[in-house]
Design a protein around this motif. Structure first.
Motif, PDB file in Angstrom:
ATOM      1  N   VAL A  28       1.084  -1.104  -0.193  1.00 46.42           N
ATOM      2  CA  VAL A  28       0.211   0.280   0.397  1.00 46.42           C
ATOM      3  C   VAL A  28       0.854   1.194  -0.043  1.00 46.42           C
ATOM      4  O   VAL A  28       0.447   2.172  -0.451  1.00 46.42           O
ATOM      5  CB  VAL A  28      -0.720  -0.230   1.522  1.00 46.42           C
ATOM      6  CG1 VAL A  28      -1.408   1.689   1.620  1.00 46.42           C
ATOM      7  CG2 VAL A  28      -1.357  -1.281   1.130  1.00 46.42           C
ATOM      8  N   THR A  29       1.517   1.244   0.863  1.00 46.36           N
ATOM      9  CA  THR A  29       2.857   2.723   0.502  1.00 46.36           C
ATOM     10  C   THR A  29       3.433   2.710  -0.557  1.00 46.36           C
ATOM     11  O   THR A  29       4.018   4.162  -0.965  1.00 46.36           O
ATOM     12  CB  THR A  29       3.818   2.213   1.716  1.00 46.36           C
ATOM     13  OG1 THR A  29       4.337   1.193   1.595  1.00 46.36           O
ATOM     14  CG2 THR A  29       3.116   2.473   3.273  1.00 46.36           C
ATOM     15  N   ALA A  30       3.844   1.126  -1.271  1.00 47.16           N
ATOM     16  CA  ALA A  30       4.574   1.288  -2.466  1.00 47.16           C
ATOM     17  C   ALA A  30       3.689   2.087  -3.240  1.00 47.16           C
ATOM     18  O   ALA A  30       4.365   2.911  -4.468  1.00 47.16           O
ATOM     19  CB  ALA A  30       5.250  -0.085  -2.750  1.00 47.16           C
ATOM     20  N   ALA A  31       2.239   1.572  -3.467  1.00 47.54           N
ATOM     21  CA  ALA A  31       1.315   2.478  -4.698  1.00 47.54           C
ATOM     22  C   ALA A  31       0.709   3.650  -3.857  1.00 47.54           C
ATOM     23  O   ALA A  31       1.258   4.756  -5.006  1.00 47.54           O
ATOM     24  CB  ALA A  31      -0.403   1.802  -4.254  1.00 47.54           C
ATOM     25  N   ILE A  32       1.285   3.951  -3.090  1.00 48.93           N
ATOM     26  CA  ILE A  32       1.289   5.949  -2.553  1.00 48.93           C
ATOM     27  C   ILE A  32       2.156   6.002  -2.989  1.00 48.93           C
ATOM     28  O   ILE A  32       1.854   7.470  -3.633  1.00 48.93           O
ATOM     29  CB  ILE A  32       0.934   5.897  -0.404  1.00 48.93           C
ATOM     30  CG1 ILE A  32      -0.512   5.601   0.135  1.00 48.93           C
ATOM     31  CG2 ILE A  32       0.413   7.109  -0.926  1.00 48.93           C
ATOM     32  CD1 ILE A  32      -0.489   5.383   0.963  1.00 48.93           C
ATOM     33  N   ALA A  33       3.435   5.896  -2.707  1.00 50.99           N
ATOM     34  CA  ALA A  33       4.473   6.519  -3.195  1.00 50.99           C
ATOM     35  C   ALA A  33       4.570   6.378  -4.829  1.00 50.99           C
ATOM     36  O   ALA A  33       5.290   8.145  -5.407  1.00 50.99           O
ATOM     37  CB  ALA A  33       5.450   5.780  -3.091  1.00 50.99           C
ATOM     38  N   ASP A  34       4.035   5.794  -5.257  1.00 48.28           N
ATOM     39  CA  ASP A  34       4.619   5.833  -6.927  1.00 48.28           C
ATOM     40  C   ASP A  34       3.590   7.568  -7.520  1.00 48.28           C
ATOM     41  O   ASP A  34       3.761   7.763  -8.397  1.00 48.28           O
ATOM     42  CB  ASP A  34       3.774   4.670  -7.817  1.00 48.28           C
ATOM     43  CG  ASP A  34       4.857   3.535  -7.088  1.00 48.28           C
ATOM     44  OD1 ASP A  34       6.151   3.866  -7.381  1.00 48.28           O
ATOM     45  OD2 ASP A  34       4.767   2.387  -7.403  1.00 48.28           O
ATOM     46  N   ARG A  35       2.655   7.250  -6.645  1.00 48.92           N
ATOM     47  CA  ARG A  35       1.215   8.475  -6.837  1.00 48.92           C
ATOM     48  C   ARG A  35       1.707   9.420  -6.872  1.00 48.92           C
ATOM     49  O   ARG A  35       1.361  10.707  -6.705  1.00 48.92           O
ATOM     50  CB  ARG A  35      -0.022   7.784  -6.523  1.00 48.92           C
ATOM     51  CG  ARG A  35      -0.897   7.107  -7.176  1.00 48.92           C
ATOM     52  CD  ARG A  35      -0.603   6.938  -8.378  1.00 48.92           C
ATOM     53  NE  ARG A  35      -1.544   8.048  -9.046  1.00 48.92           N
ATOM     54  CZ  ARG A  35      -1.836   8.168  -9.858  1.00 48.92           C
ATOM     55  NH1 ARG A  35      -1.373   8.082 -11.574  1.00 48.92           N
ATOM     56  NH2 ARG A  35      -2.943   9.164 -10.643  1.00 48.92           N
ATOM     57  N   LEU A  36       2.844  10.149  -5.505  1.00 49.28           N
ATOM     58  CA  LEU A  36       2.907  10.920  -5.390  1.00 49.28           C
ATOM     59  C   LEU A  36       3.533  12.392  -6.403  1.00 49.28           C
ATOM     60  O   LEU A  36       3.370  13.612  -6.071  1.00 49.28           O
ATOM     61  CB  LEU A  36       4.492  11.178  -3.915  1.00 49.28           C
ATOM     62  CG  LEU A  36       4.035  10.468  -3.019  1.00 49.28           C
ATOM     63  CD1 LEU A  36       5.527  10.137  -1.677  1.00 49.28           C
ATOM     64  CD2 LEU A  36       2.177  11.273  -2.098  1.00 49.28           C
ATOM     65  N   ALA A  37       4.057  11.621  -7.770  1.00 45.49           N
ATOM     66  CA  ALA A  37       4.153  12.718  -8.339  1.00 45.49           C
ATOM     67  C   ALA A  37       3.006  13.433  -8.938  1.00 45.49           C
ATOM     68  O   ALA A  37       3.308  14.130 -10.122  1.00 45.49           O
ATOM     69  CB  ALA A  37       5.270  12.216  -9.295  1.00 45.49           C
ATOM     70  N   HIS A  38       2.120  13.094  -8.954  1.00 42.71           N
ATOM     71  CA  HIS A  38       1.164  13.522  -8.981  1.00 42.71           C
ATOM     72  C   HIS A  38      -0.019  14.294  -8.160  1.00 42.71           C
ATOM     73  O   HIS A  38      -1.486  14.737  -8.962  1.00 42.71           O
ATOM     74  CB  HIS A  38       0.092  12.358 -10.319  1.00 42.71           C
ATOM     75  CG  HIS A  38       1.084  11.319 -11.380  1.00 42.71           C
ATOM     76  ND1 HIS A  38       1.212  11.394 -12.683  1.00 42.71           N
ATOM     77  CD2 HIS A  38       1.572  10.054 -10.792  1.00 42.71           C
ATOM     78  CE1 HIS A  38       1.760  10.793 -12.924  1.00 42.71           C
ATOM     79  NE2 HIS A  38       1.619   9.553 -11.221  1.00 42.71           N
ATOM     80  N   ILE A  39       0.797  14.227  -7.122  1.00 44.79           N
ATOM     81  CA  ILE A  39      -0.587  14.702  -6.383  1.00 44.79           C
ATOM     82  C   ILE A  39      -0.782  16.641  -7.055  1.00 44.79           C
ATOM     83  O   ILE A  39      -1.359  17.176  -6.023  1.00 44.79           O
ATOM     84  CB  ILE A  39       0.306  15.540  -4.780  1.00 44.79           C
ATOM     85  CG1 ILE A  39       1.466  15.900  -4.817  1.00 44.79           C
ATOM     86  CG2 ILE A  39      -0.200  13.360  -4.270  1.00 44.79           C
ATOM     87  CD1 ILE A  39       1.866  16.063  -3.865  1.00 44.79           C
TER      88      ILE A  39
END
Length: 369
Positions: free
Chosen positions: A47-58
């Protein structure tokens, strides 16, 4: 003197009391926040990995329709996208349900004591909260709730398991109740703690959604899935109601990171179920300890226990805080303690005899399973 003109009816709304937070600086050893029914486990690595992958799109707004998450939920429950409505936690979903069904002078009916936000959200929607007392064993009094229905009733909330008492409703009694509710009244089955409910004859909300055209179900990712900080929940509702819910929902109210975390959590459900099973074992250990100490607790099918301490509530909460346990007291009624880290549970178990001793002998056994 301020000349601001505000809604006078807001004076009737008490402020929400969140669970007391643990202090940042520890002076006498670890302090455990067991006041908010949070999952004590850290997020799963996937779950944390999936969140980390989306951080560049916030820098972008989240997709309001939450297409990917909605598709997963539709496949899981066998419903259509129009039936799934997301919100910032199930509390915001419940707020949507109230605002979509009730207005000025309308009534919203629920058991009491139940989720603390219900009466606040009802009044904020301009509606009248109708609170039906629980039975002596801290359960929903469905007969009394049926009798409390009037021409002004627009929404009925059934919290199963009930927060904060942990008590549940059986399949047959819920079916009997729903069969008696007029079909124009929306009934919401709030299943925030459903994953912890191991009652043999527990009703399944989605089945009642399919069986009754006026039933909706509210779920959250905050508890069993451990995403309380991400703020995401959803309703499964009839099409007409689903359309109305979208009209009152906060635009972009569910973040992209929350949607991503929810999808990843649903994909890792085997790991999460193992954690839930461990918490259920811990819950039963706590209940057994209080029973041995002479304070029989009501059934608990959430990730928390309810101590019906009446006038001893404040003293018990102070005792627990002195020993590093921050619980959720309801003065004059009882307190709720989350089943948390094993060390926190051990402290609660160790203090069970002292807490039981605070209760007058005549009140020592208020509810049994």
């Amino acid at each position: 003197m301020s000349e601001l003109r505000l809604r006078e009816d807001l004076n009737a709304i008490p402020g929400y009391t969140p669970g007391k937070a643990a202090p940042q600086a520890e002076t006498t050893g670890p302090v455990f926040k067991v006041s908010s029914n949070e999952n004590p486990y850290p997020p799963l690595p996937s779950v944390t990995a999936a969140i980390a992958d989306r951080l560049a799109h916030i820098n972008r707004y989240p997709e309001t329709a939450a297409t990917a998450l909605t598709a997963v939920l539709c496949e899981r429950f066998g419903v259509e996208p129009v039936n799934v409505v997301l919100g910032s936690g199930s509390v915001e979903v419940v707020s949507q349900l109230m605002r979509a069904t009730a207005g000025e002078g309308d009534e919203i009916l629920f058991a009491w004591r139940s989720f603390e936000a219900y009466p606040m959200l009802a009044r904020a929607a301009g509606a009248v909260p109708v609170m039906v007392p629980l039975t002596d064993d801290h359960r929903h009094d469905l007969d009394a709730m049926r009798a409390a229905i009037t021409d002004r009733t627009r929404l009925i909330l059934v919290c199963n398991p009930n927060n904060p008492t942990g008590t549940t409703i059986g399949d047959a009694e819920l079916d009997r109740f729903l069969a008696q509710v007029p079909p124009h009244i929306v009934v919401v089955i709030d299943e925030a703690y459903v994953q912890f409910n191991d009652r043999d004859d527990s009703p399944v909300g989605i089945e009642y959604f399919r069986r009754y055209p006026n039933v909706a179900v509210a779920h959250t990712f905050s508890k069993a899935y451990g995403l309380a900080g991400m703020r995401i929940g959803y309703a499964i509702a009839p099409e007409q109601l689903g359309v109305a819910l979208r009209k009152v929902a906060i635009p972009f109210g569910v973040t992209d990171l929350a949607q991503t975390a929810a999808i990843a959590s649903l994909a890792a459900e085997d790991e999460l179920e193992a954690r839930v099973a461990e918490l259920v074992v811990e819950r039963e250990r706590v209940v057994a300890a209080f029973t041995t100490a002479g304070l029989a607790l009501p059934e608990s099918k959430g990730n928390f226990v309810w101590l019906p301490l009446c006038d001893a509530t404040a003293a018990a909460a102070e005792l627990l805080e002195r020993h590093g346990l921050l619980v959720r007291p309801f003065p004059g009624e009882g307190l709720r303690a989350t089943v948390a880290e094993p060390e926190a549970n051990e402290r609660l178990i160790a203090l069970a005899p002292e807490i039981a001793a605070l209760v007058a002998p005549a009140e020592a056994v208020l509810a049994s399973r």
